[in-house]
Structures are given as C-alpha cells and as structure tokens.
Design an enzyme around this catalytic site. Structure first.
Site, PDB file in Angstrom:
ATOM      1  N   GLY A 179      51.642  -0.312  89.881  1.00  0.00           N
ATOM      2  CA  GLY A 179      52.110  -0.215  91.567  1.00  0.00           C
ATOM      3  C   GLY A 179      50.654  -0.354  92.412  1.00  0.00           C
ATOM      4  CB  VAL A 223      49.534   4.061  87.828  1.00  0.00           C
ATOM      5  CG1 VAL A 223      50.350   4.835  86.653  1.00  0.00           C
ATOM      6  CG2 VAL A 223      48.032   4.262  86.516  1.00  0.00           C
ATOM      7  CG  HIS A 270      42.051   6.279  89.921  1.00  0.00           C
ATOM      8  ND1 HIS A 270      41.666   7.070  89.127  1.00  0.00           N
ATOM      9  CD2 HIS A 270      41.261   5.314  89.350  1.00  0.00           C
ATOM     10  CE1 HIS A 270      40.518   6.890  88.604  1.00  0.00           C
ATOM     11  NE2 HIS A 270      40.478   5.697  88.773  1.00  0.00           N
ATOM     12  CG  ASP A 271      49.013   4.045  93.846  1.00  0.00           C
ATOM     13  OD1 ASP A 271      49.836   5.104  93.517  1.00  0.00           O
ATOM     14  OD2 ASP A 271      49.261   3.683  95.572  1.00  0.00           O
ATOM     15  CG  HIS A 328      31.642   1.519  90.744  1.00  0.00           C
ATOM     16  ND1 HIS A 328      32.365   0.553  89.160  1.00  0.00           N
ATOM     17  CD2 HIS A 328      32.852   2.621  91.104  1.00  0.00           C
ATOM     18  CE1 HIS A 328      33.158   1.451  88.905  1.00  0.00           C
ATOM     19  NE2 HIS A 328      33.806   2.396  89.388  1.00  0.00           N
ATOM     20  CB  THR A 329      28.634  -0.521  96.050  1.00  0.00           C
ATOM     21  OG1 THR A 329      28.497  -2.258  96.025  1.00  0.00           O
ATOM     22  CG2 THR A 329      26.924  -0.550  97.515  1.00  0.00           C
ATOM     23  CB  SER A 338      53.259   6.503  91.881  1.00  0.00           C
ATOM     24  OG  SER A 338      52.409   5.751  91.069  1.00  0.00           O
ATOM     25  CG  ASP A 368      54.059   3.227  93.332  1.00  0.00           C
ATOM     26  OD1 ASP A 368      52.462   3.861  92.630  1.00  0.00           O
ATOM     27  OD2 ASP A 368      55.207   3.404  92.105  1.00  0.00           O
ATOM     28  N   PRO A 394      41.380   1.438  82.997  1.00  0.00           N
ATOM     29  CG  PRO A 394      40.260  -0.216  83.781  1.00  0.00           C
ATOM     30  CD  PRO A 394      41.185   0.659  83.179  1.00  0.00           C
TER      31      PRO A 394
END
Ligand code: HEM
Ligand SMILES: *[C@@H]1O[C@H](CO)[C@@H](O)[C@H](O)[C@H]1NC(C)=O
Ligand SMILES: *[C@@H]1O[C@H](CO)[C@@H](O)[C@H](O)[C@H]1NC(C)=O
Ligand SMILES: *[C@@H]1O[C@H](CO)[C@@H](O)[C@H](O)[C@H]1NC(C)=O
Ligand SMILES: *[C@@H]1O[C@H](CO)[C@@H](O)[C@H](O)[C@H]1NC(C)=O
Ligand SMILES: CC(=O)N[C@H]1CO[C@H](CO)[C@@H](O)[C@@H]1O
Length: 216
Positions: free
Chosen positions: A71, A69, A65-66, A191-192, A75, A73, A161
């Site tokens: 790169g 959005v 997720h980092d 997702h394993t 955030s 970084d 996504p």
C-alpha cells in the site's frame, strides 16, 4: 491526446490512492495540525524541479512503486537495516530516483510541523505536484496515510508488474490491487512523462506484429 489521457489518468490516481489504504483518507486531513503542508510541499518540490526537471517523472513513478508494495505507506523510502534488503534495493528500484528530494521536503515540513505529516502523504503530494510542475493537470490528494515500518526486498518482484508482462498478466496484477482494466489503461498514461531504458521495450517495438500479443 497526451493531455486527454493524463486528465483521465489523474482521476484514477485518486482511486489508486484510496484503494491502497485501509484507513480512511480525507482532503484537508492536516487542516488543523499542519495547515500549510500542501503549500510547503509544492514550494519545495517546485524549487527542486526547477533546478532538476528530470526528477519530476521519477517521483511519480516512486509513488506507484510505493503503492503497489504494502500500500501507499512510504515503505519504498526506508533503508535496509542490518543485513536485510529493503524495497528500494530490488531490481525495479535500481532506476528509481529522487529519494533525496522526498527527504528534503520531509525535513522542511518537519521544521513547521514536527512529527505530524507522514512520509507517505508527502510522497503522494509530491507526485501530484511533479505532474502539475510539468504542465500536466493537478488533483486533490486525500491525506492521512500512516507510514509503514516494513520494507521487504522480496515483496517487490511479486507485486510490481515487470515490463515484459502481457495484457492478461497486467490486468491480473492490477486486479490484485483492486484496479480494473480501465484503471490499468488510464494509469499507464503516467508514461506520458519520463524516460525508459531500451531493454524494457525494444523487443515489442521492433518485433511487434500487431496481433495482440505482448511479445513475439
Ligand atoms: C502498468 C504497469 C507498469 C509497468 C510494467 C511499468 C514499467 C515501467 C518501466 C519498465 C519504466 C522504465 C524504467 C527505466 O527504464 O528506468 C517505467 C517508467 C516510468 N513509469 Fe511505469 N510502469 C507501469 C505503471 C506505471 C504507473 C501506474 C505509473 C504512474 C501512474 C508509472 C509511472 C512511470 C514514470 C513516471 C516513469 C518514468 C520514470 C523516469 O523518468 O525515471 N508507471 N515504468
Ligand atoms: C537512507 O540512506 C541515505 C544514504 O545513506 C540517507 O541519505 C537517507 O537519509 C536515508 N534515508 C532514511 C529514510 O533513513
Ligand atoms: C519478506 O517477504 C517474503 C515473501 O513474502 C517472506 O517470505 C519473508 O518472510 C519476508 N521477510 C520479512 C523480514 O518480513
Ligand atoms: C526480435 O526477436 C528476435 C527473435 O526472437 C530476437 O532475436 C531479436 O533480438 C528481437 N529484437 C529485439 C530488438 O528485441
Ligand atoms: C500471457 O502470458 C501467460 C504466461 O506466460 C500465458 O499463459 C498467456 O497465454 C499469455 N496471454 C496472452 C494474451 O498472450
Ligand atoms: C536508490 C537505491 O537505493 N538504489 C539501490 C538499488 O539496489 C541496488 C542493489 O540491488 C543498490 O546498489 C542501489 O543503491
């Protein structure tokens, strides 16, 4: 099977790491400035995961997720200031856990090497260590990311996504980040591990017709 998937997936996680950073990263970036950083992160995360094993998967997800959005970084770690809403306050982050663990690792690293190692690098290392803690494979993490200072709530939904995307939309969403459809398949091996809420997939599970569609 799970392991085959995750082994290949690891290679591509390295690609993801590289592709989302404009500056050049390298293995052993902190060799001189903070030689023990990898050992510190591994030891601290191992202590955390031994007590709370279910935190390992959310840390891997947090890295993804980092990266998607702005790169990789760091955030996603930032809190909202004033009346602004940060990335972590957006809907896909409602179920992201483990922020406290990254803060804790960072404070241990700060004691040894003040102001040297970025939070973004710590998250990338912690994600690797989370997978290997769960007896998955390990991989080398090129380091040298800079921490971002912007965390924008409204950039999350347009970059990450959602679970109801069909294959065409997923491929497009990864393509924007320089990742191809093979990267998409392999990285989905993430997702394993971990958990998901039924609302994210029950529609496909019970209504799936096997005709290549994402939804009925
Ligand atoms: C391909 C696009 C992706 C979509 C649509 C997607 C979607 C989701 C959703 C809906 C969940 C469940 C969240 C919940 O119900 O709490 C989830 C969990 C998770 N995702 Fe993804 N994901 C994607 C890619 C990735 C990638 C690339 C990785 C890492 C390599 C990853 C790692 C994880 C992990 C580890 C979990 C479990 C988190 C936990 O146990 O709390 N995902 N993902
Ligand atoms: C964000 O806020 C939480 C809760 O107040 C705090 O524990 C954490 O340290 C803060 N993180 C940052 C990066 O400021
Ligand atoms: C956040 O992102 C949105 C959408 O890209 C943009 O319109 C807005 O100006 C950004 N806000 C800040 C504070 O950067
Ligand atoms: C399956 O699809 C039907 C019709 O679209 C819908 O009413 C039903 O809620 C769906 N089932 C699940 C489990 O999502
Ligand atoms: C995927 O969704 C888009 C947007 O809703 C739609 O135009 C497209 O036909 C869908 N593709 C497939 C393969 O289902
Ligand atoms: C961990 C975290 O910051 N979660 C926040 C996600 O966003 C909601 C609001 O949309 C907050 O209430 C949560 O605290």
């Amino acid at each position: 099977m799970a392991f085959k998937v995750i082994a290949v997936f690891v290679l591509f996680l390295a690609v993801l790491t590289i592709s989302c950073n404009a500056q050049s990263l390298k293995i052993g970036f902190y060799e001189k400035s903070c030689p023990n950083v990898e050992a510190i992160v591994k030891e601290t995360t191992n202590t955390i995961f031994s007590r709370a094993p279910t935190l390992a998967a959310p840390i891997l997800r947090m890295h993804f997720h980092d990266c998607f959005v702005r790169g990789c970084d760091g955030s996603i770690l930032l809190n909202a200031t004033g009346n602004g809403q940060a990335e972590k306050n957006a809907i896909p982050n409602l179920s992201v856990r483990g922020f406290g663990s990254i803060d804790r690792v960072k404070s241990v690293v700060e004691k040894k090497c003040p102001g040297v190692v970025s939070c973004a690098d710590i998250l990338a290392l912690a994600a690797r260590d989370a997978v290997s803690f769960l007896n998955g494979p390990s991989w080398k993490v090129p380091l040298g990311r800079s921490d971002g200072r912007v965390s924008n709530f409204s950039e999350v939904l347009s970059n990450l996504p959602p679970p109801f995307f069909n294959i065409t939309q997923l491929i497009a969403s990864f393509a924007v980040k320089g990742l191809n459809s093979k990267d998409l398949v392999v990285l989905s091996g993430g997702h394993t591990i971990g958990t998901s809420h039924c609302t994210s997939f029950s529609n496909r599970l019970y209504n799936f017709t096997g005709r290549g569609q994402g939804r009925p």
